[in-house]
Write a protein that holds these residues in place. Structure first.
Motif, mmCIF file in Angstrom:
data_model
loop_
_atom_site.group_PDB
_atom_site.id
_atom_site.type_symbol
_atom_site.label_atom_id
_atom_site.label_comp_id
_atom_site.label_asym_id
_atom_site.label_seq_id
_atom_site.Cartn_x
_atom_site.Cartn_y
_atom_site.Cartn_z
ATOM 1 N N LYS A 60 0.753 -1.229 0.273
ATOM 2 C CA LYS A 60 -0.095 0.123 0.112
ATOM 3 C C LYS A 60 0.903 1.182 -0.044
ATOM 4 O O LYS A 60 0.476 2.192 -0.726
ATOM 5 C CB LYS A 60 -0.858 0.089 1.202
ATOM 6 C CG LYS A 60 -1.999 1.050 1.215
ATOM 7 C CD LYS A 60 -2.960 1.112 2.400
ATOM 8 C CE LYS A 60 -3.967 2.043 2.472
ATOM 9 N NZ LYS A 60 -5.120 1.779 1.631
ATOM 10 N N PHE A 68 -2.507 -4.460 -2.111
ATOM 11 C CA PHE A 68 -2.824 -4.360 -0.542
ATOM 12 C C PHE A 68 -4.188 -4.996 -0.195
ATOM 13 O O PHE A 68 -4.449 -5.878 0.654
ATOM 14 C CB PHE A 68 -2.741 -2.785 -0.258
ATOM 15 C CG PHE A 68 -3.712 -2.735 1.373
ATOM 16 C CD1 PHE A 68 -3.127 -3.184 2.467
ATOM 17 C CD2 PHE A 68 -4.783 -1.879 0.977
ATOM 18 C CE1 PHE A 68 -3.782 -2.833 3.530
ATOM 19 C CE2 PHE A 68 -5.615 -1.572 2.046
ATOM 20 C CZ PHE A 68 -5.090 -2.234 3.256
ATOM 21 N N GLN A 69 -5.190 -4.537 -1.009
ATOM 22 C CA GLN A 69 -6.543 -4.897 -0.452
ATOM 23 C C GLN A 69 -6.748 -6.531 -0.977
ATOM 24 O O GLN A 69 -7.459 -7.163 -0.119
ATOM 25 C CB GLN A 69 -7.588 -3.993 -1.720
ATOM 26 C CG GLN A 69 -7.598 -2.800 -1.286
ATOM 27 C CD GLN A 69 -8.842 -2.080 -1.574
ATOM 28 O OE1 GLN A 69 -10.169 -2.674 -2.011
ATOM 29 N NE2 GLN A 69 -8.849 -0.658 -1.517
ATOM 30 N N ASN A 96 -0.949 -0.932 12.620
ATOM 31 C CA ASN A 96 -1.667 0.231 12.067
ATOM 32 C C ASN A 96 -2.625 -0.111 11.012
ATOM 33 O O ASN A 96 -3.762 0.264 10.669
ATOM 34 C CB ASN A 96 -0.245 1.115 11.460
ATOM 35 C CG ASN A 96 -1.293 2.295 10.581
ATOM 36 O OD1 ASN A 96 -1.915 3.260 11.365
ATOM 37 N ND2 ASN A 96 -1.010 2.220 9.431
ATOM 38 N N ASN A 100 -6.428 0.221 11.562
ATOM 39 C CA ASN A 100 -7.001 1.219 10.833
ATOM 40 C C ASN A 100 -7.643 0.914 9.341
ATOM 41 O O ASN A 100 -8.642 1.709 8.947
ATOM 42 C CB ASN A 100 -5.956 2.569 10.656
ATOM 43 C CG ASN A 100 -5.562 3.004 12.094
ATOM 44 O OD1 ASN A 100 -6.510 2.956 12.902
ATOM 45 N ND2 ASN A 100 -4.327 3.426 12.246
ATOM 46 N N GLU A 101 -6.935 0.083 8.733
ATOM 47 C CA GLU A 101 -7.201 0.005 7.263
ATOM 48 C C GLU A 101 -8.131 -1.331 7.041
ATOM 49 O O GLU A 101 -8.779 -1.277 5.823
ATOM 50 C CB GLU A 101 -6.098 0.044 6.357
ATOM 51 C CG GLU A 101 -5.414 1.493 6.505
ATOM 52 C CD GLU A 101 -4.043 1.443 5.980
ATOM 53 O OE1 GLU A 101 -3.264 0.545 5.767
ATOM 54 O OE2 GLU A 101 -3.518 2.760 5.904
ATOM 55 N N GLY A 104 -12.589 -1.051 7.350
ATOM 56 C CA GLY A 104 -13.166 -0.566 5.967
ATOM 57 C C GLY A 104 -13.397 -1.767 4.959
ATOM 58 O O GLY A 104 -14.236 -1.701 3.990
ATOM 59 N N LEU A 105 -12.591 -2.808 5.193
ATOM 60 C CA LEU A 105 -12.556 -3.888 4.093
ATOM 61 C C LEU A 105 -13.297 -5.203 4.903
ATOM 62 O O LEU A 105 -13.333 -6.332 4.571
ATOM 63 C CB LEU A 105 -11.355 -4.317 3.694
ATOM 64 C CG LEU A 105 -10.710 -3.147 2.984
ATOM 65 C CD1 LEU A 105 -9.322 -3.367 2.912
ATOM 66 C CD2 LEU A 105 -11.434 -3.025 1.366
ATOM 67 N N GLN B 259 -3.575 5.906 8.999
ATOM 68 C CA GLN B 259 -4.565 5.274 8.346
ATOM 69 C C GLN B 259 -4.807 6.033 7.061
ATOM 70 O O GLN B 259 -5.203 7.127 6.822
ATOM 71 C CB GLN B 259 -6.148 5.683 8.942
ATOM 72 C CG GLN B 259 -7.276 4.944 8.192
ATOM 73 C CD GLN B 259 -8.623 5.028 8.830
ATOM 74 O OE1 GLN B 259 -8.661 5.145 9.974
ATOM 75 N NE2 GLN B 259 -9.638 4.816 8.375
ATOM 76 N N ASN B 262 -8.679 3.653 1.988
ATOM 77 C CA ASN B 262 -8.722 2.529 0.980
ATOM 78 C C ASN B 262 -9.544 3.143 -0.250
ATOM 79 O O ASN B 262 -10.642 3.560 -0.208
ATOM 80 C CB ASN B 262 -9.593 1.368 1.641
ATOM 81 C CG ASN B 262 -9.072 0.832 2.742
ATOM 82 O OD1 ASN B 262 -7.496 1.045 2.748
ATOM 83 N ND2 ASN B 262 -9.571 0.217 3.867
#
Lengths: 254, 445
Positions: A60, A68-69, A96, A100-101, A104-105, B259, B262
């Protein structure tokens, strides 16, 4: 994790080892030190083992959102399948990203850095330090960017160092103003751009100004960068670079 | 002819404010060239941030010397604007010191304006010395050559001249009041108090009333014309921050700094890939819109908040002086990222103006023509620049968006990074280790 799950058991916490903690010879020692502490505190934990995969952080930060996703979604599927609620990791980058990321997924967990988790173990009395292997030693703490500025965790690692009866000496750039070790943003995996010097040398010089016996790190990548910096200064005989988990484990004589 | 000055003043005021409004409209149009960003959340926290960071200058004082001097100039600017209101009304109505009816309050006001004006003069001189005599490193970086350096000094000169005009005006006025000149003196006694210009006033002691009026009127007119010119200078200068700092801190990032967003367009693709129901041989829909571009190569690919960031930057260089890459001699300077973004956006705006409202390809873009790849790849994503910015600008997000364009649209990552990404794709780690060996550490002594 798979074994426990097959037996119908659910560990309290998933220890996310991370790529460095799994493969890097230096970082593996941090992994083992942390495991010794978890065992001493009788924490019920598990690791994903071969089912763990890179969180996707370096991809990412390098700009490869797609990779990344893909990594994130795969890891989330695994963790959700095991009904993971709580994750602890010794790597601020994994910390992290998952904290944090991943939400959302579709990956919602309570995520702790190992310094935060260790602090909790001390507070709940599951760990207690006796003896002072590090008594009187000068220890300076290097704030990892992804723990400090990125997530405002500044005090947990420092409180742990204070438990060692050691003298915590701060570098001129610390906490919010902490200087990067040079590894973040996928720099770990490439040669630096042309410049006057490498970032890890600059940071090591700041650390050396505090005349430390030990440079404490809380990130496997910072650990590598600072270790290289100390070697570059030919000070490896007098200055050790150690993770906070290693310091505690050693003080506990584990 | 009696009302000539009033009419002239009104015309000047309309011209000054009108031209400024025209440029503000242009500014808003340029910012809106950016992509949408959802910043509607958490408005109470946003107001709080604006109050603390912009109004309260909380991040300026991280560096105490520059912070204190800045607060003086900032408070001076805001407070002295009350006096500008009186000046505007006097100008329109042909009155003299309209607010004098406030009595003692008025004296305190004028007195404090004078003291502030004096402090501003001192602060501005120190600022000038820092830039030109002490030559602080962050004001001398390569991106500061030419216009940016001139701009910085010009702002200081204008402020200095305005303050001197203000004090001269008061000094002459004070003398006129002492001499009991018609229109100036009041039966109620001296209007206003003059703790600073009282020291200048003796210089004018021997002037006749008509010369004094000439001095006072000249200073008065130059002062207000100067303010109107300065207002219009803002759009062409880094000094826009005095206005944009407020919206910029309001729209600043509220999430943890680590953060990164996305990309929804990627999420859609990934979901499709993971969907067992998806038909792998499906022909693309004829009417399907063109897939969204990944990342940013030009200003229109950035969000409007990032473009607002660019206009807000006042080139103070705190970001650059904290940047580990810049400190170790690399080409990356977060301030230059913001300046380049703004300069490119201005060029695009001028292009639109010249082509009757639509952008005509000029063969240039933000990437390569303004920001080089070497700068982008030198970033460690450490967030030091974001932390350092006193007005919540985020240079890192622009760097990351441009990296996304390089990697996902152009496959132009440095070789080492391609190797790293290949490893993650193939074996789930950035290094070439077998995934099946992930637990080997447990059995090593």
């Amino acid at each position: 994790m798979a074994e426990l799950f097959a037996k119908g058991e659910q560990p309290e916490v998933l220890f996310w080892v991370g790529c460095a903690g799994s493969f890097d010879d230096r970082a593996k020692k941090i992994t083992k030190a942390f495991i010794r502490l978890l065992n001493k505190a009788e924490v019920s934990f598990a690791v994903l083992g071969t089912e763990e995969s890179c969180t996707g952080d370096p991809a990412k930060r390098a700009g490869n959102e797609f990779l990344f996703q893909m990594q994130a979604v795969t890891n989330i599927e695994v963790m959700n399948a095991y009904e993971v609620k709580k994750v602890v990791t010794a790597c601020p980058h994994c910390f992290n990203t998952i904290k944090n990321e991943y939400p959302g997924l579709g990956g919602n967990y309570e995520v702790l850095h190992h310094t935060q988790f260790l602090k909790q173990l001390f507070e709940s009395g599951k760990l207690g330090l006796q003896g002072g292997t590090f008594k009187g030693k000068r220890i300076t703490y290097h704030d990892p960017c992804y723990l400090g500025r990125a997530n405002a965790v500044y005090e947990a690692p420092r409180e742990l160092i204070k438990k060692l009866d050691a003298e915590l000496v701060e570098m001129k750039n610390c906490r919010k103003k902490g200087l990067c070790c040079g590894a973040g943003g996928a720099q770990m995996f490439k040669e630096p751009e042309n410049g006057d010097k490498d970032v890890n040398i600059e940071r090591t010089e700041q650390a050396m100004e505090t005349k430390p016996d030990i440079i404490a790190a809380a990130c496997p990548f910072c650990n590598t960068m600072m270790t290289d910096g100390v070697k570059n200064k030919e000070k490896e005989a007098s200055v050790a670079v150690m993770d906070i988990a290693e310091l505690i484990a050693q003080a506990e004589e584990l | 002819m009696e009302y000539f000055p009033n009419i002239l003043f009104a015309l000047l005021l309309i011209a000054g404010i009108g031209y400024f409004a025209r440029n503000v409209k242009k500014l808003a149009r340029n910012i809106k060239l950016g992509k949408e960003a959802d910043v509607s959340d958490n408005s109470s926290q946003r107001w709080k941030n604006m109050a603390m960071i912009a109004l309260g200058q909380s991040k300026m004082v991280v560096r105490p010397i520059a912070g204190l001097l800045h607060i003086i100039v900032y408070v001076g600017f805001v407070i002295i604007n009350i006096e500008v209101l009186e000046i505007i009304l006097d100008g329109l109505l042909g009155t003299h010191r309209l607010f004098a009816f406030l009595g003692p309050v008025y004296n305190v006001l004028i007195g404090s304006f004078e003291i502030l004006a004096f402090l501003v003069v001192v602060a501005v001189i120190i600022f000038w010395i820092r830039r030109n005599v002490i030559r602080l490193q962050r004001f001398l970086k390569p991106e500061m050559k030419g216009w940016p350096k001139k701009d910085g000094n010009l702002i200081l000169y204008i402020e200095l001249v305005l303050m001197f005009l203000f004090l001269t005006m008061n000094a002459a006025d004070y003398q006129l009041q002492l001499k009991g000149a018609a229109h100036y003196a009041s039966e109620a006694g001296i209007m206003g108090s003059f703790p600073i210009s009282g020291f200048i006033a003796p210089l004018f002691e021997n002037l006749s009333i008509s010369s004094l009026i000439l001095v006072e009127r000249t200073a008065w007119w130059l002062h207000i014309v100067g303010i109107l010119l300065f207002l219009n200078y803002l759009y062409y200068s880094k000094h826009l921050h005095i206005l944009l700092a407020f919206p910029n801190t309001y729209y600043g990032n509220l999430k943890p700094k680590g953060q990164f967003k996305n990309l929804q367009s990627v999420t859609n693709e990934v979901k499709l890939m993971m969907d067992p129901e998806a038909d792998p041989f499906a022909a693309p829909d004829e009417d399907a819109p063109e897939p969204e571009k990944f990342g940013a190569s030009d200003v229109a690919d950035l969000s409007w908040v990032q473009l607002l960031n660019a206009y807000t930057c006042t080139e103070c260089g705190r970001c650059t002086s904290e940047c580990p890459a810049n400190q170790t001699g690399k080409k990356l300077s977060p301030r230059k990222i913001m300046m380049d973004t703004r300069d490119r956006l201005e060029a695009v705006g001028k292009n639109i103006d010249a082509n009757k409202g639509s952008f005509v390809d000029d063969g240039k873009q933000l990437l390569d023509d303004y920001i080089t790849r070497e700068e982008l790849w030198a970033c460690t994503s450490c967030n030091a620049c974001v932390e350092a910015c006193p007005v919540s600008i985020d240079p890192l997000s622009i760097i990351m968006d441009m990296r996304q364009y390089l990697v996902m649209e152009q496959s132009a990552a440095p070789t080492d990074l391609n190797n790293m990404m290949g490893n993650i794709e193939n074996n789930g780690a950035p290094w070439p280790f077998n995934q099946m060996d992930r637990l080997n550490w447990a059995n090593e002594s």
